[in-house]
Design a protein around this motif. Structure first.
Motif, PDB file in Angstrom:
ATOM      1  N   LEU A  91      -5.122   4.194  -4.029  1.00 15.01           N
ATOM      2  CA  LEU A  91      -4.653   2.866  -4.391  1.00 15.01           C
ATOM      3  C   LEU A  91      -5.737   1.821  -4.230  1.00 15.01           C
ATOM      4  CD1 LEU A  91      -2.162   1.044  -5.070  1.00 15.01           C
ATOM      5  CD2 LEU A  91      -1.834   0.846  -2.583  1.00 15.01           C
ATOM      6  N   SER A  94      -5.134  -2.123   1.033  1.00 16.13           N
ATOM      7  CA  SER A  94      -3.744  -2.540   1.237  1.00 16.13           C
ATOM      8  C   SER A  94      -3.723  -3.525   2.408  1.00 16.13           C
ATOM      9  CB  SER A  94      -2.857  -1.333   1.549  1.00 16.13           C
ATOM     10  OG  SER A  94      -1.546  -1.733   1.870  1.00 16.13           O
ATOM     11  N   PRO A  95      -3.090  -4.686   2.250  1.00 12.62           N
ATOM     12  CA  PRO A  95      -2.369  -5.199   1.075  1.00 12.62           C
ATOM     13  C   PRO A  95      -3.281  -5.348  -0.141  1.00 12.62           C
ATOM     14  CG  PRO A  95      -1.915  -6.521   3.045  1.00 12.62           C
ATOM     15  CD  PRO A  95      -3.057  -5.630   3.374  1.00 12.62           C
ATOM     16  N   TYR A 154      -6.591  -0.790  -8.974  1.00 14.70           N
ATOM     17  CA  TYR A 154      -5.876   0.440  -9.332  1.00 14.70           C
ATOM     18  C   TYR A 154      -5.507   0.440 -10.810  1.00 14.70           C
ATOM     19  CZ  TYR A 154      -2.155   3.981  -9.185  1.00 14.70           C
ATOM     20  OH  TYR A 154      -1.370   5.092  -9.420  1.00 14.70           O
ATOM     21  N   ARG A 188       3.964   7.788  -0.173  1.00 18.45           N
ATOM     22  CA  ARG A 188       3.127   7.042   0.765  1.00 18.45           C
ATOM     23  C   ARG A 188       2.286   6.008   0.026  1.00 18.45           C
ATOM     24  NH1 ARG A 188      -0.970  10.166   4.732  1.00 18.45           N
ATOM     25  NH2 ARG A 188       0.991  11.251   5.204  1.00 18.45           N
ATOM     26  N   MET A 189       1.753   6.361  -1.141  1.00 21.50           N
ATOM     27  CA  MET A 189       0.944   5.408  -1.877  1.00 21.50           C
ATOM     28  C   MET A 189       1.763   4.190  -2.302  1.00 21.50           C
ATOM     29  SD  MET A 189      -1.278   5.780  -5.412  1.00 21.50           S
ATOM     30  CE  MET A 189      -2.495   6.892  -4.720  1.00 21.50           C
ATOM     31  N   HIS A 190       2.993   4.441  -2.745  1.00 22.00           N
ATOM     32  CA  HIS A 190       3.833   3.323  -3.161  1.00 22.00           C
ATOM     33  C   HIS A 190       4.159   2.439  -1.958  1.00 22.00           C
ATOM     34  CE1 HIS A 190       6.183   1.436  -6.311  1.00 22.00           C
ATOM     35  NE2 HIS A 190       7.162   1.250  -5.440  1.00 22.00           N
ATOM     36  N   GLN A 191       4.349   3.045  -0.795  1.00 21.49           N
ATOM     37  CA  GLN A 191       4.590   2.252   0.404  1.00 21.49           C
ATOM     38  C   GLN A 191       3.367   1.419   0.755  1.00 21.49           C
ATOM     39  OE1 GLN A 191       7.688   2.079   2.735  1.00 21.49           O
ATOM     40  NE2 GLN A 191       6.423   0.257   2.525  1.00 21.49           N
ATOM     41  N   GLU A 192       2.166   1.996   0.587  1.00 20.37           N
ATOM     42  CA  GLU A 192       0.945   1.251   0.869  1.00 20.37           C
ATOM     43  C   GLU A 192       0.806   0.036  -0.048  1.00 20.37           C
ATOM     44  OE1 GLU A 192      -2.028   4.206   0.351  1.00 20.37           O
ATOM     45  OE2 GLU A 192      -1.743   5.108   2.331  1.00 20.37           O
ATOM     46  N   ALA A 193       1.337   0.139  -1.247  1.00 19.51           N
ATOM     47  CA  ALA A 193       1.275  -0.986  -2.179  1.00 19.51           C
ATOM     48  C   ALA A 193       2.202  -2.116  -1.765  1.00 19.51           C
ATOM     49  CB  ALA A 193       1.618  -0.525  -3.592  1.00 19.51           C
ATOM     50  N   PRO A 195       3.357  -2.981   1.737  1.00 18.27           N
ATOM     51  CA  PRO A 195       3.479  -2.838   3.196  1.00 18.27           C
ATOM     52  C   PRO A 195       4.572  -3.738   3.753  1.00 18.27           C
ATOM     53  CG  PRO A 195       1.502  -4.089   2.601  1.00 18.27           C
ATOM     54  CD  PRO A 195       2.056  -3.527   1.329  1.00 18.27           C
TER      55      PRO A 195
END
Length: 236
Positions: A91, A94-95, A154, A188-193, A195
């Protein structure tokens, strides 16, 4: 796919969509070569699948040339790849930063992982894929075609990956070359996008596997597909 015992390479298979696709294809009788950067996570995830010798797990980084060669060599030992799924990706920070503030080193890394490394793996796999009337999947995102604040790093990488895929499809007319948008998933990647945001309302990656298997079974012409649309026959 011509083979009765098809072989696929799937990158980024220790979790999320990559792991879900690995489980789905193994259950459908495919033999698989998979990778991920974290050796322990990959080993544990594949062991939990209980797929036995149908899945060959090779830890490593797709940006490493020696690792890419190892993936191709492992697939060749199984008879050669019928399918390459370029799923591994990152990604970035993050944020998510605005483009005005995006660290350039991180921007380069996002493009290296999401664009350059997949093309390098495609180049290695092409001879076998051509001989087997194979297919290539680039896992993409709606961020490649929509403008969302903060997604510039990204999104630009995914847009570039999609254009690489589109050009490849006209350069390699005997292959199926697909960009596949899985939609927003609980990964996990979507969660990192996002936070600090509850993403439990997003569907699990396993929910899109039937649509992916339908893509392989129907083998439509090269193009861009949203997995959410495949069961209704739409594409975009």
């Amino acid at each position: 796919m011509r083979s009765d015992n098809p072989v696929a390479i799937i990158t980024g298979a220790s979790r999320g969509l990559g792991l879900a696709l690995t489980a789905g294809l193994a259950g459908a009788g495919w033999r698989l070569v998979v990778d991920a950067r974290g050796a322990a996570d990959l080993t544990a995830a594949i062991a939990e699948l209980g797929a036995g010798d149908r899945v060959v797990a090779i830890p490593g980084d797709v940006t490493d040339a020696a690792h890419r060669r190892a993936l191709i060599e492992a697939a060749d030992r199984l008879g050669g790849p019928d399918l390459l799924v370029n799923n591994a990706g990152i990604l970035g920070p993050s944020p998510l930063p605005s483009l005005a503030d995006h660290p350039l080193d991180a921007f380069r890394e996002v493009h290296e992982v999401n664009v350059v490394a997949p093309l390098a793996l495609i180049q290695l796999a092409l001879p076998a894929l051509r001989s087997r009337d194979g297919a290539i999947v680039t896992v993409t995102s709606d961020a490649a075609v929509e403008a969302y604040p903060g997604w510039g790093g990204y999104a630009s990488a995914k847009a570039a990956a999609e254009q690489v895929t589109s050009v490849l499809s006209v350069e390699e007319p005997t292959l199926r070359v697909w960009s596949v948008d899985p939609g927003d998933l609980r990964t996990r990647m979507h969660q990192e996008a996002f936070p600090g945001t509850d993403i439990s309302d997003r569907p699990l990656p396993e929910t899109v596997v039937p649509a992916f298997l339908k893509l392989l079974a129907d083998a439509p012409p090269s193009g861009r597909f949203r997995l959410a649309d495949l069961l209704t026959g739409a594409s975009r």
